[in-house]
Design an enzyme around this catalytic site. Sequence first.
Site, mmCIF file in Angstrom:
data_model
loop_
_atom_site.group_PDB
_atom_site.id
_atom_site.type_symbol
_atom_site.label_atom_id
_atom_site.label_comp_id
_atom_site.label_asym_id
_atom_site.label_seq_id
_atom_site.Cartn_x
_atom_site.Cartn_y
_atom_site.Cartn_z
ATOM 1 N N ARG A 1 18.620 -12.733 8.351
ATOM 2 C CA ARG A 1 19.433 -11.577 8.714
ATOM 3 C C ARG A 1 19.652 -11.650 10.214
ATOM 4 O O ARG A 1 18.763 -12.078 10.965
ATOM 5 C CB ARG A 1 18.703 -10.261 8.395
ATOM 6 C CG ARG A 1 18.400 -10.061 6.931
ATOM 7 C CD ARG A 1 19.606 -9.807 6.086
ATOM 8 N NE ARG A 1 20.191 -8.500 6.325
ATOM 9 C CZ ARG A 1 21.361 -8.125 5.792
ATOM 10 N NH1 ARG A 1 22.057 -8.954 5.026
ATOM 11 N NH2 ARG A 1 21.840 -6.915 6.035
ATOM 12 N N ARG B 1 19.465 1.979 13.232
ATOM 13 C CA ARG B 1 18.741 2.815 14.194
ATOM 14 C C ARG B 1 19.478 2.812 15.531
ATOM 15 O O ARG B 1 20.344 1.971 15.791
ATOM 16 C CB ARG B 1 17.309 2.326 14.379
ATOM 17 C CG ARG B 1 17.183 0.896 14.858
ATOM 18 C CD ARG B 1 15.715 0.493 14.968
ATOM 19 N NE ARG B 1 15.576 -0.882 15.419
ATOM 20 C CZ ARG B 1 14.427 -1.467 15.718
ATOM 21 N NH1 ARG B 1 13.301 -0.792 15.636
ATOM 22 N NH2 ARG B 1 14.392 -2.725 16.113
ATOM 23 N N ARG C 1 0.841 -1.193 0.000
ATOM 24 C CA ARG C 1 0.000 0.000 0.000
ATOM 25 C C ARG C 1 0.875 1.240 0.000
ATOM 26 O O ARG C 1 2.057 1.177 0.325
ATOM 27 C CB ARG C 1 -0.882 0.005 1.259
ATOM 28 C CG ARG C 1 -1.988 -1.017 1.219
ATOM 29 C CD ARG C 1 -2.785 -1.016 2.499
ATOM 30 N NE ARG C 1 -2.013 -1.539 3.603
ATOM 31 C CZ ARG C 1 -1.854 -0.930 4.765
ATOM 32 N NH1 ARG C 1 -2.401 0.238 4.976
ATOM 33 N NH2 ARG C 1 -1.149 -1.478 5.724
ATOM 34 N N ARG D 1 0.896 8.663 5.248
ATOM 35 C CA ARG D 1 -0.388 9.088 5.851
ATOM 36 C C ARG D 1 -0.627 10.562 5.541
ATOM 37 O O ARG D 1 0.283 11.372 5.709
ATOM 38 C CB ARG D 1 -0.342 8.912 7.367
ATOM 39 C CG ARG D 1 -0.271 7.458 7.762
ATOM 40 C CD ARG D 1 -0.226 7.334 9.266
ATOM 41 N NE ARG D 1 0.036 5.944 9.609
ATOM 42 C CZ ARG D 1 0.392 5.540 10.825
ATOM 43 N NH1 ARG D 1 0.520 6.416 11.814
ATOM 44 N NH2 ARG D 1 0.607 4.265 11.058
ATOM 45 N N ASP E 1 4.887 -11.288 14.839
ATOM 46 C CA ASP E 1 4.806 -10.394 15.989
ATOM 47 C C ASP E 1 4.388 -11.210 17.210
ATOM 48 O O ASP E 1 3.840 -12.305 17.079
ATOM 49 C CB ASP E 1 3.798 -9.272 15.717
ATOM 50 C CG ASP E 1 4.454 -8.087 15.025
ATOM 51 O OD1 ASP E 1 5.648 -7.847 15.259
ATOM 52 O OD2 ASP E 1 3.768 -7.400 14.244
ATOM 53 N N GLU F 1 22.116 -0.354 16.274
ATOM 54 C CA GLU F 1 21.699 -1.630 15.695
ATOM 55 C C GLU F 1 22.228 -1.769 14.263
ATOM 56 O O GLU F 1 21.976 -0.907 13.428
ATOM 57 C CB GLU F 1 20.162 -1.662 15.719
ATOM 58 C CG GLU F 1 19.556 -2.998 15.448
ATOM 59 C CD GLU F 1 18.048 -2.987 15.717
ATOM 60 O OE1 GLU F 1 17.594 -2.453 16.756
ATOM 61 O OE2 GLU F 1 17.317 -3.505 14.857
ATOM 62 N N TYR G 1 8.428 -14.210 10.014
ATOM 63 C CA TYR G 1 8.464 -13.127 10.993
ATOM 64 C C TYR G 1 7.093 -13.094 11.666
ATOM 65 O O TYR G 1 6.061 -12.964 11.005
ATOM 66 C CB TYR G 1 8.755 -11.754 10.351
ATOM 67 C CG TYR G 1 8.678 -10.700 11.423
ATOM 68 C CD1 TYR G 1 9.759 -10.467 12.257
ATOM 69 C CD2 TYR G 1 7.488 -10.031 11.682
ATOM 70 C CE1 TYR G 1 9.665 -9.581 13.304
ATOM 71 C CE2 TYR G 1 7.382 -9.141 12.742
ATOM 72 C CZ TYR G 1 8.479 -8.927 13.536
ATOM 73 O OH TYR G 1 8.396 -8.057 14.600
HETATM 74 C C1 LIG Z 1 14.670 -7.576 16.312
HETATM 75 C C2 LIG Z 1 13.270 -8.014 16.585
HETATM 76 C C3 LIG Z 1 12.365 -7.095 17.081
HETATM 77 C C4 LIG Z 1 11.054 -7.498 17.340
HETATM 78 N N1 LIG Z 1 10.183 -6.560 17.798
HETATM 79 C C5 LIG Z 1 8.903 -6.921 18.008
HETATM 80 C C6 LIG Z 1 7.947 -5.946 18.422
HETATM 81 O O1 LIG Z 1 8.261 -4.757 18.615
HETATM 82 N N2 LIG Z 1 6.664 -6.343 18.615
HETATM 83 C C7 LIG Z 1 6.263 -7.632 18.403
HETATM 84 O O2 LIG Z 1 5.084 -7.946 18.600
HETATM 85 N N3 LIG Z 1 7.151 -8.578 18.015
HETATM 86 C C8 LIG Z 1 8.451 -8.258 17.805
HETATM 87 N N4 LIG Z 1 9.349 -9.204 17.409
HETATM 88 C C9 LIG Z 1 8.899 -10.605 17.264
HETATM 89 C C10 LIG Z 1 9.097 -11.432 18.562
HETATM 90 O O3 LIG Z 1 10.451 -11.466 18.892
HETATM 91 C C11 LIG Z 1 8.544 -12.828 18.322
HETATM 92 O O4 LIG Z 1 7.168 -12.760 18.087
HETATM 93 C C12 LIG Z 1 8.764 -13.801 19.488
HETATM 94 O O5 LIG Z 1 10.073 -13.769 19.946
HETATM 95 C C13 LIG Z 1 8.451 -15.217 19.011
HETATM 96 O O6 LIG Z 1 8.566 -16.111 20.093
HETATM 97 P P1 LIG Z 1 9.030 -17.607 19.846
HETATM 98 O O7 LIG Z 1 8.858 -18.312 21.133
HETATM 99 O O8 LIG Z 1 8.365 -18.172 18.650
HETATM 100 O O9 LIG Z 1 10.580 -17.501 19.433
HETATM 101 P P2 LIG Z 1 11.848 -17.081 20.301
HETATM 102 O O10 LIG Z 1 11.547 -15.936 21.172
HETATM 103 O O11 LIG Z 1 12.965 -16.939 19.328
HETATM 104 O O12 LIG Z 1 12.103 -18.355 21.225
HETATM 105 C C14 LIG Z 1 12.676 -19.552 20.729
HETATM 106 C C15 LIG Z 1 13.562 -20.127 21.811
HETATM 107 O O13 LIG Z 1 14.017 -21.424 21.378
HETATM 108 C C16 LIG Z 1 15.331 -21.598 21.846
HETATM 109 N N5 LIG Z 1 15.967 -22.638 21.020
HETATM 110 C C17 LIG Z 1 16.210 -22.604 19.683
HETATM 111 N N6 LIG Z 1 16.775 -23.757 19.287
HETATM 112 C C18 LIG Z 1 16.902 -24.538 20.374
HETATM 113 C C19 LIG Z 1 17.413 -25.849 20.601
HETATM 114 N N7 LIG Z 1 17.904 -26.633 19.612
HETATM 115 N N8 LIG Z 1 17.411 -26.345 21.882
HETATM 116 C C20 LIG Z 1 16.893 -25.596 22.895
HETATM 117 N N9 LIG Z 1 16.399 -24.344 22.730
HETATM 118 C C21 LIG Z 1 16.389 -23.827 21.484
HETATM 119 C C22 LIG Z 1 15.967 -20.230 21.693
HETATM 120 O O14 LIG Z 1 17.098 -20.097 22.551
HETATM 121 C C23 LIG Z 1 14.816 -19.307 22.082
HETATM 122 O O15 LIG Z 1 14.882 -18.949 23.449
HETATM 123 C C24 LIG Z 1 10.647 -8.819 17.104
HETATM 124 C C25 LIG Z 1 11.562 -9.753 16.586
HETATM 125 C C26 LIG Z 1 12.849 -9.339 16.292
HETATM 126 C C27 LIG Z 1 13.796 -10.334 15.674
#
Ligand SMILES: Cc1cc2nc3c(=O)[nH]c(=O)nc-3n(C[C@H](O)[C@H](O)[C@H](O)COP(=O)(O)OP(=O)(O)OC[C@H]3O[C@@H](n4cnc5c(N)ncnc54)[C@H](O)[C@@H]3O)c2cc1C
Length: 382
Positions: A249, A279, A173, A177, A350, A300, A348
């Site tokens: 990345r 940033r 889009r 704004r 949230d 960052e 990705y």
């Molecule tokens: C830079 C960044 C900024 C972000 N900002 C926002 C935001 O502002 N707002 C928002 O809503 N979302 C944001 N997000 C998204 C948010 O981080 C994710 O939604 C959330 O972390 C997903 O949770 P998860 O449990 O799926 O994954 P993760 O938080 O990555 O948890 C996975 C876990 O598995 C563990 N793991 C992996 N492999 C193994 C293994 N083999 N053995 C044991 N443990 C393992 C890891 O150590 C990790 O702790 C952002 C993401 C990034 C990358």
Amino acid sequence: MQKRILMVGAGLSGAVIGRKLAEAGHTIVVCDERSHIAGNCYTERDSDTGVLVHVYGPHIFHTDDEEVWSYVNRFEPFMPFVNRVKTTSGGSVYLLPVNLHTINQFFGKTLRPEEAREFLASVADNTIEDPKTFEEQALKFVGRDLYEAFFKGYTVKQWGCSPTELPASILKRLPVRFNYDDNYFFHRFQGMPQNGYTQMVEKILAHERIEIRLNQRFSRADAEGFDHVFYSGPLDGYFDFELGRLGYRTLDFERFYADGDYQGCAVMNYGDVDVPFTRITEHKYFSPWETHEKSVCYREFSRACEEGDIPYYPIRMADEKALLQRYVERAGEEQKVTFVGRLGTYRYLDMDVTIREALDTADAYLAAQAQDRALGAFFVTP
Ligand SMILES: Cc1cc2nc3c(=O)[nH]c(=O)nc-3n(C[C@H](O)[C@H](O)[C@H](O)COP(=O)(O)OP(=O)(O)OC[C@H]3O[C@@H](n4cnc5c(N)ncnc54)[C@H](O)[C@@H]3O)c2cc1C
């Protein structure tokens, strides 16, 4: 019947699914290779300043999902927070997302909404009929000057490639704004957990039938002895990267301190390509209800993820999608494993979407149990 279930990963996915299944009477082990819970939304108090730091980059909670909003507030009160991002470009500071203030400031004008619309249409590149790339799409929408100031440099730094190599679909889009609204998100609910995400996840995991094992890296043999595994680690990592590595990345954070205030806001982007970072985030601004004399900030930097780096953003270009499809087929053959979360499904996500999918996955497992069938849930949209 009570099952013994392993959650790989103590992030939001593992914690939310684990909690729901524990409440349903199952026994849960949560393992994580890191020394802490909460995955990538982990927050901790900086010992020098007392500021709550978002260790893996800033996390702002925003959602339209009322059930998810009540879920997180059940474990930790959320404080009001509105994400208002600034950007430094060509020696000036502007408001993002690009809005009427940005346009008027950038072009030295005092346009009203309709006038700004007409003005942008006059500077947009109307020779592009069928935009194929991100660059063409942006030029067609906003013209070269705005594109170069606000989209080009940031995109090159964030994705490590030219916007001419990225698909037009990224900018679906018009990214502008025509009013003075600089709230970064459109969602109904937005906020920050009062004492950080780590405390919230700690409370989600605090259940008598949940055992947490930190510093424990999962490999496939560890599934032995469990009735089911929910795996939130990297999809390719589960298969020991047998078919190759999915592209990501990664981010490098350069932490630095300042007396008082460093930049006066939580997030300052840097749009110029010759500034190497994307940033600077000033973490005390993520908890505006607290007061701190000193400040802790992150510069960052984004780059290609290599072996040993933390995977942050999946690169879902054509090559990765083809490889993903092959891993998805392999994953579909696993009988007792469900791949969840941002790494397990190579998307990705949230936080609110992660929690919504985790709640739905746990429900699907419980429904499958009730009918005595295996869970085939696998959330990927390659
Ligand atoms: C830079 C960044 C900024 C972000 N900002 C926002 C935001 O502002 N707002 C928002 O809503 N979302 C944001 N997000 C998204 C948010 O981080 C994710 O939604 C959330 O972390 C997903 O949770 P998860 O449990 O799926 O994954 P993760 O938080 O990555 O948890 C996975 C876990 O598995 C563990 N793991 C992996 N492999 C193994 C293994 N083999 N053995 C044991 N443990 C393992 C890891 O150590 C990790 O702790 C952002 C993401 C990034 C990358």
